[in-house]
Scaffold this motif. Structure first.
Motif, PDB file in Angstrom:
ATOM      1  N   TRP A 137     135.289 -12.447 110.726  1.00 56.75           N
ATOM      2  CA  TRP A 137     136.328 -13.728 109.157  1.00 56.75           C
ATOM      3  C   TRP A 137     135.569 -13.079 108.223  1.00 56.75           C
ATOM      4  O   TRP A 137     134.185 -13.022 108.331  1.00 56.75           O
ATOM      5  CB  TRP A 137     136.535 -14.565 109.356  1.00 56.75           C
ATOM      6  CG  TRP A 137     137.276 -15.778 108.137  1.00 56.75           C
ATOM      7  CD1 TRP A 137     138.096 -15.623 108.550  1.00 56.75           C
ATOM      8  CD2 TRP A 137     136.503 -16.110 107.011  1.00 56.75           C
ATOM      9  NE1 TRP A 137     138.896 -16.847 107.713  1.00 56.75           N
ATOM     10  CE2 TRP A 137     137.657 -16.430 106.680  1.00 56.75           C
ATOM     11  CE3 TRP A 137     135.491 -16.014 106.719  1.00 56.75           C
ATOM     12  CZ2 TRP A 137     137.609 -17.383 105.396  1.00 56.75           C
ATOM     13  CZ3 TRP A 137     135.355 -16.985 105.423  1.00 56.75           C
ATOM     14  CH2 TRP A 137     135.990 -17.085 105.042  1.00 56.75           C
ATOM     15  N   ARG A 138     136.510 -12.689 106.749  1.00 56.06           N
ATOM     16  CA  ARG A 138     135.143 -12.516 105.442  1.00 56.06           C
ATOM     17  C   ARG A 138     135.754 -13.631 104.848  1.00 56.06           C
ATOM     18  O   ARG A 138     137.689 -13.893 104.613  1.00 56.06           O
ATOM     19  CB  ARG A 138     135.817 -10.996 104.722  1.00 56.06           C
ATOM     20  CG  ARG A 138     134.802  -9.910 106.629  1.00 56.06           C
ATOM     21  CD  ARG A 138     135.504  -8.213 105.628  1.00 56.06           C
ATOM     22  NE  ARG A 138     134.944  -8.042 104.459  1.00 56.06           N
ATOM     23  CZ  ARG A 138     133.969  -7.401 104.071  1.00 56.06           C
ATOM     24  NH1 ARG A 138     132.747  -7.487 104.776  1.00 56.06           N
ATOM     25  NH2 ARG A 138     133.687  -7.930 102.584  1.00 56.06           N
ATOM     26  N   ILE A 139     135.070 -14.009 103.330  1.00 52.96           N
ATOM     27  CA  ILE A 139     135.863 -14.111 102.369  1.00 52.96           C
ATOM     28  C   ILE A 139     136.802 -13.361 101.748  1.00 52.96           C
ATOM     29  O   ILE A 139     136.721 -12.646 101.502  1.00 52.96           O
ATOM     30  CB  ILE A 139     134.768 -14.477 101.250  1.00 52.96           C
ATOM     31  CG1 ILE A 139     133.019 -15.473 102.048  1.00 52.96           C
ATOM     32  CG2 ILE A 139     135.949 -15.787  99.995  1.00 52.96           C
ATOM     33  CD1 ILE A 139     132.516 -16.111 101.352  1.00 52.96           C
ATOM     34  N   PRO A 140     138.235 -13.951 102.183  1.00 54.17           N
ATOM     35  CA  PRO A 140     139.427 -13.647 101.030  1.00 54.17           C
ATOM     36  C   PRO A 140     138.581 -13.134  99.648  1.00 54.17           C
ATOM     37  O   PRO A 140     138.240 -13.705  98.907  1.00 54.17           O
ATOM     38  CB  PRO A 140     140.378 -13.973 101.080  1.00 54.17           C
ATOM     39  CG  PRO A 140     139.960 -15.594 102.409  1.00 54.17           C
ATOM     40  CD  PRO A 140     138.474 -14.967 101.915  1.00 54.17           C
ATOM     41  N   GLU A 141     139.714 -11.354  99.297  1.00 51.76           N
ATOM     42  CA  GLU A 141     139.603 -11.165  97.892  1.00 51.76           C
ATOM     43  C   GLU A 141     140.550 -12.528  97.110  1.00 51.76           C
ATOM     44  O   GLU A 141     141.379 -13.193  97.316  1.00 51.76           O
ATOM     45  CB  GLU A 141     139.955 -10.293  98.227  1.00 51.76           C
ATOM     46  CG  GLU A 141     139.707  -9.198  98.436  1.00 51.76           C
ATOM     47  CD  GLU A 141     140.465  -7.650  97.716  1.00 51.76           C
ATOM     48  OE1 GLU A 141     141.060  -7.404  96.887  1.00 51.76           O
ATOM     49  OE2 GLU A 141     139.780  -6.569  98.371  1.00 51.76           O
ATOM     50  N   VAL A 211     130.470 -24.718 103.485  1.00 49.94           N
ATOM     51  CA  VAL A 211     129.330 -24.603 105.020  1.00 49.94           C
ATOM     52  C   VAL A 211     129.635 -24.011 106.386  1.00 49.94           C
ATOM     53  O   VAL A 211     128.538 -23.518 107.309  1.00 49.94           O
ATOM     54  CB  VAL A 211     128.593 -26.078 104.960  1.00 49.94           C
ATOM     55  CG1 VAL A 211     127.485 -26.919 106.422  1.00 49.94           C
ATOM     56  CG2 VAL A 211     128.106 -26.815 103.807  1.00 49.94           C
ATOM     57  N   THR A 212     130.905 -24.086 106.142  1.00 51.86           N
ATOM     58  CA  THR A 212     131.899 -23.973 107.525  1.00 51.86           C
ATOM     59  C   THR A 212     131.486 -22.099 107.476  1.00 51.86           C
ATOM     60  O   THR A 212     131.765 -21.601 108.717  1.00 51.86           O
ATOM     61  CB  THR A 212     133.353 -24.055 107.686  1.00 51.86           C
ATOM     62  OG1 THR A 212     133.392 -25.076 107.211  1.00 51.86           O
ATOM     63  CG2 THR A 212     133.803 -24.210 109.248  1.00 51.86           C
ATOM     64  N   VAL A 213     131.707 -21.850 105.958  1.00 52.18           N
ATOM     65  CA  VAL A 213     131.372 -20.226 106.169  1.00 52.18           C
ATOM     66  C   VAL A 213     129.806 -19.863 106.660  1.00 52.18           C
ATOM     67  O   VAL A 213     129.966 -18.707 107.346  1.00 52.18           O
ATOM     68  CB  VAL A 213     131.760 -19.926 104.864  1.00 52.18           C
ATOM     69  CG1 VAL A 213     130.949 -18.475 104.746  1.00 52.18           C
ATOM     70  CG2 VAL A 213     133.353 -19.903 104.673  1.00 52.18           C
TER      71      VAL A 213
END
Length: 520
Positions: A137-141, A211-213
């Motif tokens: 998973w990645r932090i979306p743009e 924190v979940t990331v």
């Protein structure tokens, strides 16, 4: 009748639970133990009233909290851990130092330390873009956000700009989301998607989502679930024998404090406790003994007395990251011997807190299993502060003001936040008191603050210009012309500044001669 039965059962188990406590090692610990059991008090006392002093048993009965567990650290070592009351109301199942409690956001401290252990081993970098570590998973743009790079330092200090403050509990019959479903905010997750909403590093904004990331980063880098990594990095080295991130917690674990509502009744039946699938953010199950060992280990690491967490890393952990007052995990306040790290945690039916003083070596843990446990936790906290004599939590005494006098009438009006105050100054209040405008009302001999769209809160007077309520202090600013021009909101070192709106002009006090003293 119910209240009497609750108190009688509680008293019996308070006596029984003492047998599970570690014996006080010296007079210092004996004094702290006595304060915990017989020295509770409120934080604020109204003008003219004596300071009440309560026993732990009567306040547990008053707040309808069946069980509590407490640990004390001295000289960086666990010195005392004990249980009080019962695991389940109406039973004789005594709480002891090994009874498991849900600890809410205290979970974040163990997750942060797990991440910092990986930093000390060179497996993570505090200042690298976390998207470089993320695989599943990645932090979306986030179009329109300048400099969108999120780092582990930002996540740990709650300056990442990521969404989702906290998470809801899950009842026994409810389906549980996976970590990816939580990150994406898809059913059965109850939260919104975790996304970037502010430029990273610019605002203090508490984020369980961040924190979940962090949890996903830990799992992607190690190839193991958080439970296994935390066990290897924290639980086993520290001696946290019964602690776990496992959710749902299986009844086979045994010796579990059940969840209770505000009336002291067991909830989350038939099991008796909720589930917290957001493990790093709120899913830790632990006990007084284990958390006491954890607080002690952090103190020793900061002092350079242990290489479990290298001193340079521990120092960074205990150093504020601007623009907030948090370090890499804990909240931080005070200076000199009063400097302390701490973190509280609250789920629906459990309230917990840890605190440590690196300079003096003291620390403590408070665990409760009732919805009203937050109030009890604060009263226990006051008792410990009084026994330590550290002056951290003095009794706040309000003063008697006749607010019907004309001089106070011009506090009333509308106030708007001045956004020009640097975020370094606004600090945590940019998150915890996030109101763009305030209405102040003076009527019937009382001053009240009403944030836009919320209910009014009556304030207690601390001085003619300073009041408290809603967990913060308010100071009115009267200028050299006698007009009230602004209002400050204060909490620790954080400061928000609200300018009075010209649509409701300030009035002159009735008699200038009555306004003696200095102005701030």
């Amino acid at each position: 009748m119910k209240s009497t039965l609750f108190a009688c059962t509680l008293f019996a188990c308070l006596t029984a639970a003492s047998a599970h406590a570690q014996a006080p090692a010296d007079q210092d610990i004996a004094r702290l133990k006595a304060a915990i059991e017989r020295g509770l008090r409120p934080s604020v006392v109204e003008a003219g009233k004596p300071v009440p002093v309560w026993s732990l048993s009567e306040r547990m009965a008053h707040h309808k909290v069946p069980g509590a567990a407490i640990a004390i650290v001295k000289d960086g070592k666990l010195a005392y851990a004990a249980g009080y009351g019962v695991r389940e109301a109406g039973t004789a199942d005594a709480v002891d130092a090994d009874t498991l409690f849900s600890v809410g956001s205290v979970s974040k401290m163990i997750a942060a330390t797990t991440a910092l252990r990986l930093v000390s081993q060179g497996r993570l970098d505090l200042d690298r873009d976390v998207n470089g570590y993320l695989k599943s998973w990645r932090i979306p743009e986030a179009p329109g956000i300048a400099n969108p790079t999120v780092t582990l330092r930002m996540i740990l200090s709650h300056t990442s700009g990521l969404t989702v403050h906290g998470f809801e509990d899950y009842l026994p019959a409810e389906a549980l989301p996976t970590l990816l479903q939580t990150l994406n905010g898809t059913p059965p997750a109850k939260n919104r998607p975790i996304r970037l909403q502010r430029e990273p590093g610019t605002v203090s904004d508490y984020s369980g989502g961040g924190v979940t990331v962090e949890q996903q980063v830990i799992e992607d880098v190690t190839g193991q679930p958080l439970e296994a990594v935390a066990r290897a990095q924290v639980f086993q080295p520290v001696g946290m024998r019964r602690s776990t991130y496992e959710n749902p917690l299986p009844p086979a674990r045994g010796n579990i404090a059940k969840a209770h509502d505000r009336d002291g009744a067991v909830v989350a039946l038939p099991r008796g406790w909720q589930t917290f699938p957001e493990q790093a953010a709120s899913g830790l199950w632990t006990n007084a003994h284990d958390l006491g060992e954890f607080v002690a280990a952090l103190i020793r690491s900061y002092r350079g007395q242990s290489d479990w967490l290298p001193k340079p890393i521990a120092t960074q952990m205990m150093t504020e990251v601007s623009p907030g007052n948090r370090g890499l995990g804990p909240e931080l306040l005070g200076s000199g011997s009063s400097r302390r790290f701490f973190h509280n945690g609250s789920n629906d039916s459990y309230h917990a807190g840890i605190e440590g003083y690196p300079e003096t070596g003291y620390g403590f843990v408070i665990l409760t299993n009732g919805k009203n446990g937050r109030l009890l936790r604060g009263e226990i906290r006051n008792a410990i502060s009084d026994a330590l004599g550290d002056g951290i939590k003095p009794v706040i005494r309000s003063i008697a003001l006749d607010l019907r006098e004309p001089i106070y009438a011009d506090y009333a009006g509308d106030y708007r936040l001045d956004p020009s105050l640097p975020m370094d100054v606004q600090g945590e209040l940019a998150d915890t008191f996030d109101h763009a405008s305030l209405a102040v009302k003076v009527a019937d001999g009382a001053v009240a603050i009403e944030p836009a769209g919320e209910n009014a809160t009556s304030l207690l007077a601390l001085s003619p210009a300073r009041f408290m309520g809603a967990g913060v202090e308010f100071e009115f600013h009267r200028d050299a012309h006698g007009a009230v021009r602004a209002l400050s909101v204060l909490s620790g070192t954080a400061h928000r500044y609200y300018r009075r709106q010209a649509t409701q002009p300030a009035t002159q006090p009735a008699a200038h001669a009555d306004r003696g003293g200095s102005h701030r």
